[in-house]
Design an enzyme around this catalytic site. Structure first.
Site, mmCIF file in Angstrom:
data_model
loop_
_atom_site.group_PDB
_atom_site.id
_atom_site.type_symbol
_atom_site.label_atom_id
_atom_site.label_comp_id
_atom_site.label_asym_id
_atom_site.label_seq_id
_atom_site.Cartn_x
_atom_site.Cartn_y
_atom_site.Cartn_z
ATOM 1 N N CYS A 280 0.816 -1.211 0.000
ATOM 2 C CA CYS A 280 0.000 0.000 0.000
ATOM 3 C C CYS A 280 0.857 1.272 0.000
ATOM 4 C CB CYS A 280 -0.972 -0.029 1.176
ATOM 5 S SG CYS A 280 -2.377 1.098 0.933
ATOM 6 N N HIS B 44 -4.121 -4.402 0.540
ATOM 7 C CA HIS B 44 -3.817 -4.986 1.844
ATOM 8 C C HIS B 44 -4.206 -6.465 1.879
ATOM 9 C CE1 HIS B 44 -2.615 -1.402 4.126
ATOM 10 N NE2 HIS B 44 -3.531 -0.747 3.446
ATOM 11 N N GLU C 224 -3.073 -8.618 3.670
ATOM 12 C CA GLU C 224 -2.953 -9.103 5.053
ATOM 13 C C GLU C 224 -4.188 -8.805 5.900
ATOM 14 O OE1 GLU C 224 -1.728 -4.781 5.519
ATOM 15 O OE2 GLU C 224 -1.715 -6.321 3.947
#
Length: 320
Positions: free
Chosen positions: A146, A239, A241
């Site tokens: 990001c 993202h 994650e």
């Protein structure tokens, strides 16, 4: 039967209990000391405000691979964090000076809540540039997430992001634009991924740059995965994650701060923030990190980390 190898983390790191409860194999430093194996050494520069949450998210992904991974946590400065205790930072995080003489197999640099600030106005911009330059000599492969992806594209290639009028938050459909790359092995033609940012790279500029390759993109969210021509740097604009409630927590945090955020797209059931969100990107996120760690770190890194000159670019590597 083959088992997933563990992520080695410091003794007593809070993420350990969370990951063990999810049956993700982690190993303490004490136990790992008795293992006779060459683990992958991965450094995480954590720029997110809630350090423990981000640590756990990334370790969850790293723990889903057949490799043993030793993790070092790096902080950008020693100033007190508003969202993480000073004891946690001092116990588990290291300063750049303490590791700058080392080499690593992989480096992950997280996003940061700096989307509306010009790069040169970021208080630690010079330090970020120093770490990025260091990584090009001391790390086999770097995964930028990001904000870090935007910052690295600006610093390394001179490509600047464009600020958006409103925050781009939600879960968006993406398409593969490249075929037969190891990083995309197992990927569907279309897949979902979460985004949360105030800026976007110009996809035409990325595609026109001879040192970069756009691997996946979204009609709504633009370029998502971009790889450098030497395979050393992977830029991920979103993202992977994030967990199920991360975008929800961000939305209600911004709402409480009076920022009037838009509802994250394609996220809550029926686009209603009072209903539970739906997590539809876990498989993609896990595969992305596993492929990166296997094909762009493990398969290319020298056995002796002191010899970074032994790194073979993907195009020349003889891999399965």
């Amino acid at each position: 039967m083959r088992r997933c190898m563990p992520v080695k983390i410091p003794d007593n790191l809070p993420a350990a209990g969370i990951l063990e409860s999810e049956n993700i194999f982690v190993m303490s430093e004490t136990r790992a000391a008795n293992q006779d194996i060459r683990p992958m050494k991965v450094l995480i520069l954590n720029l997110m405000p809630n350090k423990i949450e981000t640590e756990t998210q990334l370790l969850r992904l790293l723990g889903n691979t057949p490799l043993q991974v030793d993790v070092d946590l790096l902080r950008i400065h020693d100033k007190e964090s508003k969202h993480t205790s000073i004891d946690h930072m001092n116990n588990f995080y290291r300063d750049f000076k303490a590791i700058s003489h080392k080499n690593y197999d992989g480096l992950i640099i997280t996003g940061a809540p700096l989307g509306q600030i010009e790069f040169e106005e970021v208080t630690y911009w010079d330090h970020i540039r120093e770490i990025i330059d260091w990584s090009q000599r001391h790390v086999t492969s770097v995964l930028f997430l990001c904000w870090a992806a935007h910052a690295a594209l600006y610093h390394l290639y001179g490509l600047n992001r464009k600020l958006l009028k409103t925050k781009r938050a939600g879960v968006f459909l993406h398409q593969r634009t490249s075929q037969h790359l190891p990083l995309l092995r197992g990927f569907d033609d279309e897949f979902l991924a979460p985004h949360s940012r105030f800026a976007q790279m110009d996809i035409d500029e990325l595609k026109a740059h001879p040192g970069l390759q756009v691997l996946t993109e979204s009609d709504e969210a633009g370029a998502y995965m971009v790889l450098s021509s030497n395979s050393r740097n992977l830029f991920v604009m979103g993202h992977p994650e994030y967990q199920k409630l991360t975008l929800k927590d961000e939305y209600f945090r911004d709402l409480g701060a009076g920022l009037k955020p838009e509802i994250p797209q394609n996220y809550f059931r029926n686009d209603d923030p009072e209903q539970e969100p739906v997590a539809r990107w876990y498989g993609h996120g896990s595969l992305l990190v596993s492929n990166w760690l296997n094909y762009y770190v493990y398969q290319l890194t020298p056995y002796n980390l002191d010899d970074m000159s032994a790194i073979t670019p993907w195009e020349e590597a003889e891999l399965p």
